[in-house]
Design a protein around this motif. Sequence first.
Motif, PDB file in Angstrom:
ATOM      1  N   TYR A   4      -1.514   4.668  -6.996  1.00 48.17           N
ATOM      2  CA  TYR A   4      -0.345   3.872  -6.643  1.00 48.17           C
ATOM      3  C   TYR A   4       0.422   4.460  -5.465  1.00 48.17           C
ATOM      4  O   TYR A   4       1.032   3.725  -4.685  1.00 48.17           O
ATOM      5  CB  TYR A   4       0.570   3.709  -7.860  1.00 48.17           C
ATOM      6  N   ALA A   5       0.395   5.769  -5.317  1.00 49.75           N
ATOM      7  CA  ALA A   5       1.057   6.378  -4.164  1.00 49.75           C
ATOM      8  C   ALA A   5       0.377   5.947  -2.865  1.00 49.75           C
ATOM      9  O   ALA A   5       1.045   5.632  -1.874  1.00 49.75           O
ATOM     10  CB  ALA A   5       1.042   7.898  -4.296  1.00 49.75           C
ATOM     11  N   LYS A   6      -0.948   5.920  -2.872  1.00 48.68           N
ATOM     12  CA  LYS A   6      -1.681   5.492  -1.672  1.00 48.68           C
ATOM     13  C   LYS A   6      -1.463   4.003  -1.407  1.00 48.68           C
ATOM     14  O   LYS A   6      -1.342   3.574  -0.256  1.00 48.68           O
ATOM     15  CB  LYS A   6      -3.172   5.788  -1.839  1.00 48.68           C
ATOM     16  N   ILE A   7      -1.427   3.200  -2.473  1.00 50.56           N
ATOM     17  CA  ILE A   7      -1.173   1.765  -2.304  1.00 50.56           C
ATOM     18  C   ILE A   7       0.185   1.543  -1.651  1.00 50.56           C
ATOM     19  O   ILE A   7       0.334   0.726  -0.736  1.00 50.56           O
ATOM     20  CB  ILE A   7      -1.247   1.041  -3.666  1.00 50.56           C
ATOM     21  N   ALA A   8       1.188   2.282  -2.116  1.00 53.53           N
ATOM     22  CA  ALA A   8       2.529   2.144  -1.546  1.00 53.53           C
ATOM     23  C   ALA A   8       2.552   2.593  -0.090  1.00 53.53           C
ATOM     24  O   ALA A   8       3.142   1.924   0.772  1.00 53.53           O
ATOM     25  CB  ALA A   8       3.525   2.964  -2.368  1.00 53.53           C
ATOM     26  N   ARG A   9       1.902   3.717   0.208  1.00 54.09           N
ATOM     27  CA  ARG A   9       1.885   4.231   1.583  1.00 54.09           C
ATOM     28  C   ARG A   9       1.152   3.264   2.521  1.00 54.09           C
ATOM     29  O   ARG A   9       1.583   3.036   3.652  1.00 54.09           O
ATOM     30  CB  ARG A   9       1.230   5.615   1.609  1.00 54.09           C
ATOM     31  N   ASP A  10       0.052   2.688   2.034  1.00 58.95           N
ATOM     32  CA  ASP A  10      -0.688   1.734   2.858  1.00 58.95           C
ATOM     33  C   ASP A  10       0.152   0.493   3.160  1.00 58.95           C
ATOM     34  O   ASP A  10       0.198   0.018   4.289  1.00 58.95           O
ATOM     35  CB  ASP A  10      -1.985   1.314   2.154  1.00 58.95           C
ATOM     36  N   GLY A  11       0.781  -0.052   2.125  1.00 61.05           N
ATOM     37  CA  GLY A  11       1.547  -1.279   2.313  1.00 61.05           C
ATOM     38  C   GLY A  11       2.766  -1.103   3.191  1.00 61.05           C
ATOM     39  O   GLY A  11       3.081  -1.957   4.017  1.00 61.05           O
ATOM     40  N   LEU A  12       3.459   0.020   3.014  1.00 61.71           N
ATOM     41  CA  LEU A  12       4.707   0.228   3.744  1.00 61.71           C
ATOM     42  C   LEU A  12       4.494   0.779   5.150  1.00 61.71           C
ATOM     43  O   LEU A  12       5.315   0.509   6.044  1.00 61.71           O
ATOM     44  CB  LEU A  12       5.613   1.174   2.961  1.00 61.71           C
ATOM     45  N   TRP A  13       3.407   1.540   5.353  1.00 61.80           N
ATOM     46  CA  TRP A  13       3.263   2.205   6.655  1.00 61.80           C
ATOM     47  C   TRP A  13       1.843   2.168   7.217  1.00 61.80           C
ATOM     48  O   TRP A  13       1.581   1.525   8.223  1.00 61.80           O
ATOM     49  CB  TRP A  13       3.740   3.651   6.543  1.00 61.80           C
ATOM     50  N   ASP A  14       0.905   2.883   6.568  1.00 63.52           N
ATOM     51  CA  ASP A  14      -0.412   3.092   7.164  1.00 63.52           C
ATOM     52  C   ASP A  14      -1.142   1.790   7.461  1.00 63.52           C
ATOM     53  O   ASP A  14      -1.770   1.649   8.517  1.00 63.52           O
ATOM     54  CB  ASP A  14      -1.282   3.964   6.242  1.00 63.52           C
ATOM     55  N   ASN A  15      -1.127   0.848   6.513  1.00 70.03           N
ATOM     56  CA  ASN A  15      -1.845  -0.420   6.668  1.00 70.03           C
ATOM     57  C   ASN A  15      -0.874  -1.593   6.661  1.00 70.03           C
ATOM     58  O   ASN A  15      -1.196  -2.675   6.164  1.00 70.03           O
ATOM     59  CB  ASN A  15      -2.875  -0.574   5.538  1.00 70.03           C
ATOM     60  N   ASN A  16       0.309  -1.361   7.224  1.00 72.27           N
ATOM     61  CA  ASN A  16       1.336  -2.410   7.288  1.00 72.27           C
ATOM     62  C   ASN A  16       0.776  -3.682   7.916  1.00 72.27           C
ATOM     63  O   ASN A  16       0.033  -3.616   8.912  1.00 72.27           O
ATOM     64  CB  ASN A  16       2.526  -1.894   8.103  1.00 72.27           C
ATOM     65  N   ILE A  17       1.118  -4.830   7.341  1.00 77.52           N
ATOM     66  CA  ILE A  17       0.568  -6.104   7.808  1.00 77.52           C
ATOM     67  C   ILE A  17       0.801  -6.307   9.300  1.00 77.52           C
ATOM     68  O   ILE A  17      -0.086  -6.774  10.025  1.00 77.52           O
ATOM     69  CB  ILE A  17       1.184  -7.268   7.003  1.00 77.52           C
ATOM     70  N   VAL A  18       1.979  -5.941   9.777  1.00 80.33           N
ATOM     71  CA  VAL A  18       2.321  -6.147  11.182  1.00 80.33           C
ATOM     72  C   VAL A  18       1.913  -4.956  12.037  1.00 80.33           C
ATOM     73  O   VAL A  18       1.147  -5.071  12.994  1.00 80.33           O
ATOM     74  CB  VAL A  18       3.831  -6.423  11.345  1.00 80.33           C
ATOM     75  N   PHE A  19       2.409  -3.770  11.686  1.00 79.00           N
ATOM     76  CA  PHE A  19       2.221  -2.593  12.532  1.00 79.00           C
ATOM     77  C   PHE A  19       0.845  -1.954  12.388  1.00 79.00           C
ATOM     78  O   PHE A  19       0.411  -1.227  13.274  1.00 79.00           O
ATOM     79  CB  PHE A  19       3.298  -1.556  12.219  1.00 79.00           C
ATOM     80  N   GLY A  20       0.162  -2.210  11.275  1.00 84.17           N
ATOM     81  CA  GLY A  20      -1.157  -1.642  11.070  1.00 84.17           C
ATOM     82  C   GLY A  20      -2.289  -2.625  11.296  1.00 84.17           C
ATOM     83  O   GLY A  20      -3.291  -2.309  11.918  1.00 84.17           O
ATOM     84  N   GLN A  21      -2.125  -3.871  10.788  1.00 84.15           N
ATOM     85  CA  GLN A  21      -3.186  -4.865  10.864  1.00 84.15           C
ATOM     86  C   GLN A  21      -2.978  -5.887  11.984  1.00 84.15           C
ATOM     87  O   GLN A  21      -3.915  -6.621  12.313  1.00 84.15           O
ATOM     88  CB  GLN A  21      -3.287  -5.615   9.526  1.00 84.15           C
TER      89      GLN A  21
END
Length: 240
Positions: A4-21
Motif C-alpha cells: 500500500y505504501a508503493k501504491i500511494a507513492r505511485d498514485g501521488l507522485w511516481d506514476n501520477n496521472i498527469v506528471f508521470g503518465q
Amino acid sequence: MADYAKIARDGLWDNNIVFGQMLALCPLLAVTGTATNGLGMGLATTAVLVASGLAVSLLRGAITPEIRIPAFVLIIACIVTVVDMALNAWVHDLHKVLGLFIPLIVTNCAILGRAEAFASKQTPLASAFDGLMMGLGFTLALTVLGGLREILGSGTLFANASVLLGARFGFLETVVIPGYQGFLLLILPPGGFIVLGFLLALKSLADRRRRAGSEAKTARAARSFTAVGVLPRPEEGETS
C-alpha cells in the motif's frame, strides 16, 4: 500482498496521472482556469476511479479476457453517468461549469488503464485504494495547476468556491493580489500548457535530486563498510 505504501507513492507522485503518465490533458487544460474547477473535476474523477476499480476487481472472475475491454468501458460509463447525475443534482453550478468534461471522463485513458493494469488483477481493497491514490494525485495536479493559473491570471484563489462547491467551501476564497489587473493568457488554454511545462520541469528536477541523494547515500554506506574492514578475503598466495 499489496504494497500500500508503493501504491500511494505511485498514485501521488511516481506514476501520477498527469506528471508521470501525461494522460487526461484535455480536461486538465480546459477546466483548470481556477483552482475551484480543478478541485471539482479532480474529486469527480476520483469517485469514478475508486468505484470502477472496486467494481472491476469484484467482477474480474466473471469477465472473460475476450470481452474485458468492452466490459470495463461499460462499467466505467455506468459509474460516470451516476456521478454526472449526482453533480447535476447537488452541485448544479459546478456541473454547468464543467459541462461536457464530466461525461468525457469515460474516455479518460487513465481510468481504463488502471482497470486493465491493476484492478483486474488485484483484490477489491487494493483496487479501491489504488483508485483513491490515483484520483488524489490527479486532483492534486488539477488543483495546483488551476491555483497557479488563477493566482497569476487574476490574483485570486478558489474564486466562487462557495457558489460552485457549496457554502461550506466559502472559506477557501482568497484574494491573493489585491487590485491585480490580471494576465488573460494564463487563464486561457495556452496558459495551461505554459504552467504545466514549468511543473513538469520542477518534478523532473526533484526526481533527479532524489536519485542523486539516494546514490550518494549508497556510496557513503559502501565507504563505511570498507572503513570497518568488511572487505573480500584475500586469495591464497596473495599478500595483504
